[in-house]
Design a protein around this motif. Structure first.
Motif, mmCIF file in Angstrom:
data_model
loop_
_atom_site.group_PDB
_atom_site.id
_atom_site.type_symbol
_atom_site.label_atom_id
_atom_site.label_comp_id
_atom_site.label_asym_id
_atom_site.label_seq_id
_atom_site.Cartn_x
_atom_site.Cartn_y
_atom_site.Cartn_z
ATOM 1 N N MET A 30 0.820 -1.219 0.000
ATOM 2 C CA MET A 30 0.000 0.000 0.000
ATOM 3 C C MET A 30 0.855 1.271 0.000
ATOM 4 S SD MET A 30 -2.944 1.332 -0.266
ATOM 5 C CE MET A 30 -4.116 0.058 0.068
ATOM 6 N N PRO A 31 1.899 1.373 0.835
ATOM 7 C CA PRO A 31 2.724 2.587 0.768
ATOM 8 C C PRO A 31 3.391 2.776 -0.602
ATOM 9 C CG PRO A 31 3.144 1.437 2.824
ATOM 10 C CD PRO A 31 2.280 0.532 1.984
ATOM 11 N N GLU A 32 3.764 1.679 -1.239
ATOM 12 C CA GLU A 32 4.373 1.775 -2.566
ATOM 13 C C GLU A 32 3.350 2.259 -3.595
ATOM 14 O OE1 GLU A 32 7.053 1.694 -5.681
ATOM 15 O OE2 GLU A 32 7.367 1.733 -3.527
ATOM 16 N N LYS A 33 2.118 1.780 -3.513
ATOM 17 C CA LYS A 33 1.062 2.233 -4.421
ATOM 18 C C LYS A 33 0.813 3.729 -4.249
ATOM 19 C CE LYS A 33 -1.502 -2.105 -4.562
ATOM 20 N NZ LYS A 33 -2.769 -2.768 -4.207
ATOM 21 N N VAL A 34 0.738 4.170 -3.000
ATOM 22 C CA VAL A 34 0.506 5.593 -2.725
ATOM 23 C C VAL A 34 1.670 6.424 -3.244
ATOM 24 C CG1 VAL A 34 0.251 7.308 -0.884
ATOM 25 C CG2 VAL A 34 -1.019 5.168 -0.780
ATOM 26 N N ARG A 35 2.901 5.951 -3.058
ATOM 27 C CA ARG A 35 4.077 6.677 -3.536
ATOM 28 C C ARG A 35 4.046 6.821 -5.059
ATOM 29 N NH1 ARG A 35 8.454 6.152 -6.068
ATOM 30 N NH2 ARG A 35 8.301 3.923 -6.371
ATOM 31 N N GLN A 36 3.600 5.786 -5.755
ATOM 32 C CA GLN A 36 3.531 5.837 -7.213
ATOM 33 C C GLN A 36 2.398 6.736 -7.712
ATOM 34 O OE1 GLN A 36 3.267 1.982 -9.031
ATOM 35 N NE2 GLN A 36 4.994 1.169 -7.859
ATOM 36 N N LEU A 37 1.290 6.736 -6.999
ATOM 37 C CA LEU A 37 0.099 7.439 -7.484
ATOM 38 C C LEU A 37 -0.034 8.877 -6.995
ATOM 39 C CD1 LEU A 37 -2.515 4.563 -7.239
ATOM 40 C CD2 LEU A 37 -1.375 5.432 -9.276
ATOM 41 N N ALA A 38 0.620 9.230 -5.904
ATOM 42 C CA ALA A 38 0.469 10.573 -5.331
ATOM 43 C C ALA A 38 0.757 11.701 -6.327
ATOM 44 C CB ALA A 38 1.324 10.715 -4.078
ATOM 45 N N PRO A 39 1.835 11.625 -7.106
ATOM 46 C CA PRO A 39 2.055 12.719 -8.075
ATOM 47 C C PRO A 39 0.940 12.818 -9.110
ATOM 48 C CG PRO A 39 4.032 11.376 -7.840
ATOM 49 C CD PRO A 39 2.944 10.683 -7.098
ATOM 50 N N HIS A 40 0.390 11.694 -9.517
ATOM 51 C CA HIS A 40 -0.691 11.710 -10.512
ATOM 52 C C HIS A 40 -1.981 12.237 -9.908
ATOM 53 C CE1 HIS A 40 1.641 9.815 -13.658
ATOM 54 N NE2 HIS A 40 2.182 9.082 -12.699
ATOM 55 N N TRP A 41 -2.241 11.916 -8.657
ATOM 56 C CA TRP A 41 -3.406 12.487 -7.982
ATOM 57 C C TRP A 41 -3.270 13.998 -7.901
ATOM 58 C CZ3 TRP A 41 -3.004 8.562 -3.415
ATOM 59 C CH2 TRP A 41 -3.539 7.337 -3.810
ATOM 60 N N ALA A 42 -2.077 14.486 -7.609
ATOM 61 C CA ALA A 42 -1.850 15.932 -7.521
ATOM 62 C C ALA A 42 -2.077 16.599 -8.874
ATOM 63 C CB ALA A 42 -0.444 16.212 -7.005
ATOM 64 N N GLY A 83 3.057 7.336 -22.170
ATOM 65 C CA GLY A 83 4.128 6.478 -21.675
ATOM 66 C C GLY A 83 4.712 6.885 -20.342
ATOM 67 N N VAL A 84 3.988 7.664 -19.563
ATOM 68 C CA VAL A 84 4.490 8.101 -18.259
ATOM 69 C C VAL A 84 3.641 7.566 -17.107
ATOM 70 C CG1 VAL A 84 5.642 10.171 -19.128
ATOM 71 C CG2 VAL A 84 3.247 10.299 -18.455
ATOM 72 N N ALA A 85 2.892 6.512 -17.363
ATOM 73 C CA ALA A 85 2.035 5.927 -16.331
ATOM 74 C C ALA A 85 2.904 5.232 -15.274
ATOM 75 C CB ALA A 85 1.082 4.929 -16.956
ATOM 76 N N PRO A 86 2.465 5.259 -14.029
ATOM 77 C CA PRO A 86 3.196 4.545 -12.995
ATOM 78 C C PRO A 86 3.076 3.030 -13.231
ATOM 79 C CG PRO A 86 1.144 5.379 -12.111
ATOM 80 C CD PRO A 86 1.279 5.937 -13.489
ATOM 81 N N PRO A 87 4.016 2.270 -12.719
ATOM 82 C CA PRO A 87 3.976 0.807 -12.932
ATOM 83 C C PRO A 87 2.671 0.159 -12.463
ATOM 84 C CG PRO A 87 6.088 1.451 -12.003
ATOM 85 C CD PRO A 87 5.219 2.675 -12.003
ATOM 86 N N ILE A 88 2.050 0.689 -11.451
ATOM 87 C CA ILE A 88 0.808 0.099 -10.938
ATOM 88 C C ILE A 88 -0.310 0.180 -11.981
ATOM 89 C CG2 ILE A 88 -0.110 2.160 -9.812
ATOM 90 C CD1 ILE A 88 -0.091 -1.203 -8.134
#
Length: 68
Positions: A4-16, A60-65
């Protein structure tokens, strides 16, 4: 599977970015058209929220998740 922390780390910039994109789009539409109703505003928000992942994948800039 990512933790879960890794998912949040990957997605936080995209949420912003989505958060900023929503406010910018609403501000531009408000200044151009003098405001939208609630339903039209929600439609714009949902279009950005659901369209953003497709655009990010296409660029092509999507997070790995999101690439799974």
């Amino acid at each position: 599977m990512a933790s879960m922390p890794e998912k949040v780390r990957q997605l936080a910039p995209h949420w912003a970015v989505m958060f900023v994109a929503v406010f910018v789009a609403l501000a531009v539409v408000d200044s151009a058209l003098g405001g939208l109703g609630f339903v039209a505003s929600m439609a714009l928000v949902l279009a950005i929220a659901f369209g953003y992942p497709f655009v990010v994948r296409a660029l092509g800039v999507a997070p790995p998740i999101w690439r799974q």
